[in-house]
Design a protein around this motif. Structure first.
Motif, PDB file in Angstrom:
ATOM      1  N   ARG A 136       0.842  -1.178   0.000  1.00 48.61           N
ATOM      2  CA  ARG A 136       0.000   0.000   0.000  1.00 48.61           C
ATOM      3  C   ARG A 136       0.883   1.235   0.000  1.00 48.61           C
ATOM      4  O   ARG A 136       1.952   1.265   0.597  1.00 48.61           O
ATOM      5  CB  ARG A 136      -0.892   0.027   1.243  1.00 48.61           C
ATOM      6  CG  ARG A 136      -1.977  -1.032   1.255  1.00 48.61           C
ATOM      7  CD  ARG A 136      -3.101  -0.698   0.304  1.00 48.61           C
ATOM      8  NE  ARG A 136      -3.741   0.571   0.664  1.00 48.61           N
ATOM      9  CZ  ARG A 136      -4.599   1.211  -0.127  1.00 48.61           C
ATOM     10  NH1 ARG A 136      -4.910   0.734  -1.319  1.00 48.61           N
ATOM     11  NH2 ARG A 136      -5.146   2.345   0.266  1.00 48.61           N
ATOM     12  N   ALA A 137       0.407   2.284  -0.677  1.00 52.72           N
ATOM     13  CA  ALA A 137       1.132   3.557  -0.732  1.00 52.72           C
ATOM     14  C   ALA A 137       0.376   4.570   0.116  1.00 52.72           C
ATOM     15  O   ALA A 137      -0.565   5.196  -0.353  1.00 52.72           O
ATOM     16  CB  ALA A 137       1.245   4.048  -2.169  1.00 52.72           C
ATOM     17  N   ASP A 138       0.763   4.704   1.368  1.00 56.45           N
ATOM     18  CA  ASP A 138       0.127   5.674   2.255  1.00 56.45           C
ATOM     19  C   ASP A 138       0.798   7.040   2.165  1.00 56.45           C
ATOM     20  O   ASP A 138       0.313   8.017   2.708  1.00 56.45           O
ATOM     21  CB  ASP A 138       0.174   5.175   3.695  1.00 56.45           C
ATOM     22  CG  ASP A 138      -0.615   3.875   3.854  1.00 56.45           C
ATOM     23  OD1 ASP A 138      -1.674   3.764   3.208  1.00 56.45           O
ATOM     24  OD2 ASP A 138      -0.158   2.988   4.585  1.00 56.45           O
ATOM     25  N   ALA A 139       1.927   7.097   1.488  1.00 54.39           N
ATOM     26  CA  ALA A 139       2.658   8.351   1.277  1.00 54.39           C
ATOM     27  C   ALA A 139       3.385   8.218  -0.053  1.00 54.39           C
ATOM     28  O   ALA A 139       3.155   7.280  -0.812  1.00 54.39           O
ATOM     29  CB  ALA A 139       3.631   8.608   2.425  1.00 54.39           C
ATOM     30  N   GLY A 207      -4.369   3.363  -4.270  1.00 53.06           N
ATOM     31  CA  GLY A 207      -3.301   3.299  -3.277  1.00 53.06           C
ATOM     32  C   GLY A 207      -2.567   1.979  -3.252  1.00 53.06           C
ATOM     33  O   GLY A 207      -1.518   1.867  -2.604  1.00 53.06           O
ATOM     34  N   ASP A 208      -3.090   0.972  -3.949  1.00 57.82           N
ATOM     35  CA  ASP A 208      -2.363  -0.293  -4.043  1.00 57.82           C
ATOM     36  C   ASP A 208      -1.053  -0.098  -4.809  1.00 57.82           C
ATOM     37  O   ASP A 208      -0.996   0.643  -5.799  1.00 57.82           O
ATOM     38  CB  ASP A 208      -3.193  -1.348  -4.781  1.00 57.82           C
ATOM     39  CG  ASP A 208      -4.278  -1.965  -3.924  1.00 57.82           C
ATOM     40  OD1 ASP A 208      -4.217  -1.840  -2.690  1.00 57.82           O
ATOM     41  OD2 ASP A 208      -5.203  -2.584  -4.505  1.00 57.82           O
TER      42      ASP A 208
END
Length: 225
Positions: A136-139, A207-208
């Motif tokens: 996951r790309a949280d930032a 966001g994946d």
């Protein structure tokens, strides 16, 4: 070809079904190039699924599946090579090279008569033969890659390996077949691609972070004038 067709909801199992699909698409297609007996025609479904159909007289010689997508990269100096493929560079707004690619080009038939140098905004479609969610790309995500595994290889092919972040997702359904597929906008290393894959293989959310091996088809609309 079968797996690539499945990526845009046009999967067919019998040769007769495929022949009927191509025949009906050919009747509705836009002709973008004609040179003697050879013609190039593009059929676009309301879902965005596309077929590029090359004909010689009444015979269909080549059918390439792709998708109608917004530009997300800048392509520079595409060069035709054997097998109907194109080698090109993708550059940033400062004309700095990001990567090289081998791809199918929708407007290949128009490339030979285009005024050099050829460059401009391009859509890059990746038909995902293998897609995995790896995080996951949280930032902001670093280390994204786009590797043109078929460019300048011993046997040139329009394939690539990439990692990217899913920015947007649309579920589409082809009017001709009723089959569903996913079209996802993906940020990779320095540019954006549109990733197409069979619906639910796998399920994606924004966001994946995905890892993809796929077939690359580009479009450079400026070649059509």
């Amino acid at each position: 070809m079968a797996s690539n067709l499945a990526c845009i909801g046009l999967d067919v199992w019998r040769r007769s079904e495929f022949r009927d699909l191509v025949a009906s698409a050919r009747a509705e297609a836009e002709t973008i190039a004609k040179d003697g007996e050879v013609g190039v025609h593009i059929w676009t479904d309301v879902s965005g699924a596309r077929l590029i159909i090359t004909t010689e007289g009444d015979l269909v010689r080549v059918v390439t599946p792709t998708f109608y997508a917004a530009p997300g990269a800048i392509i520079s100096e595409p060069q035709a090579v054997d097998g109907g493929l194109v080698l090109a560079e993708l550059v940033n707004q400062h004309d700095e090279v990001i990567t090289e690619i081998a791809c199918q080009l929708e407007e290949l038939a128009l490339l030979g008569t285009a005024e050099a140098p050829v460059t401009g905004p391009a859509s890059i479609v990746v038909l995902g033969n293998s897609v995995q969610v790896i995080g996951r790309a949280d930032a902001a995500v670093s280390g994204l890659v786009f590797e043109p595994t078929g460019a300048y290889a011993a046997s040139t092919d329009a394939v690539a390996h990439l990692t990217g972040v899913v920015l947007a997702i649309e579920q589409r359904s082809v009017s001709r077949t009723g089959q569903a597929f996913t079209a996802a906008r993906v940020q990779t290393d320095g540019f954006q691609v549109t990733l197409c894959l069979p619906a639910g293989q796998p399920e994606l959310t924004t966001g994946d972070v995905v890892e993809v091996d796929g077939y690359v088809v580009a479009s450079l609309p400026e070649l059509r004038g």
